[in-house]
Motif scaffolding. Sequence first.
Motif, PDB file in Angstrom:
ATOM      1  N   ASP A   1      38.464  68.090  40.952  1.00  0.00           N
ATOM      2  CA  ASP A   1      37.167  67.575  41.173  1.00  0.00           C
ATOM      3  C   ASP A   1      36.425  68.799  42.177  1.00  0.00           C
ATOM      4  O   ASP A   1      36.782  68.969  43.386  1.00  0.00           O
ATOM      5  CB  ASP A   1      37.159  66.149  41.845  1.00  0.00           C
TER       6      ASP A   1
ATOM      7  N   GLU B   1      27.612  64.823  37.105  1.00  0.00           N
ATOM      8  CA  GLU B   1      26.935  63.748  37.529  1.00  0.00           C
ATOM      9  C   GLU B   1      26.045  64.206  38.763  1.00  0.00           C
ATOM     10  O   GLU B   1      26.604  64.978  39.825  1.00  0.00           O
ATOM     11  CB  GLU B   1      27.996  62.495  38.065  1.00  0.00           C
TER      12      GLU B   1
ATOM     13  N   ASP C   1      34.034  68.814  32.878  1.00  0.00           N
ATOM     14  CA  ASP C   1      33.687  67.200  32.390  1.00  0.00           C
ATOM     15  C   ASP C   1      33.110  66.471  33.377  1.00  0.00           C
ATOM     16  O   ASP C   1      32.908  67.024  34.637  1.00  0.00           O
ATOM     17  CB  ASP C   1      35.040  66.604  32.162  1.00  0.00           C
ATOM     18  N   CYS C   2      32.537  65.337  32.965  1.00  0.00           N
ATOM     19  CA  CYS C   2      32.043  64.299  34.139  1.00  0.00           C
ATOM     20  C   CYS C   2      31.020  65.028  35.140  1.00  0.00           C
ATOM     21  O   CYS C   2      31.104  64.912  36.368  1.00  0.00           O
ATOM     22  CB  CYS C   2      33.241  63.721  34.951  1.00  0.00           C
TER      23      CYS C   2
END
Length: 143
Positions: A91, A72, A69-70
């Motif tokens: 992360d 960037e 996910d996420c």
Amino acid sequence: MEIETVSAEETSRAVVLKEGELEKRSDNLLQLWRRKTCVLTADSLSLYADAQKRSRGKELKLRSIRKVDCVERTGKFVYFTIVTTDNKEIDFRCSGEESCWNAVITMALIDFQNKKAIQDFKTRQDQESGSPGQQERRAARAP
């Protein structure tokens, strides 16, 4: 979350999909980025603190990952988060040159989930075909 300790010998027996460096954000208060040597196989992502030794590492099984996910992209790094089946978030970031990590992990996860779904379907089918009630229903439908 299912993170296990793994040895380099265990990882070397599996087919490696991708190998290289990622940075993982620590869970402690300072949340520092730590460089890890990572090895992705068809069933797990192994993380090693020492690239040379690889004597002990952590293994994150694909069965315990819900999604990537996420994603960037900044100037220097690509950031992404692995969400586990128990809703923990891990992360990661990698340099622009290594930016396909998130895509390779996602594809390995999709492949793993598809194989598991097929296996579950076949198991369910085998269980249903062996049950007496299923055999009676088949006999009733026969011309």
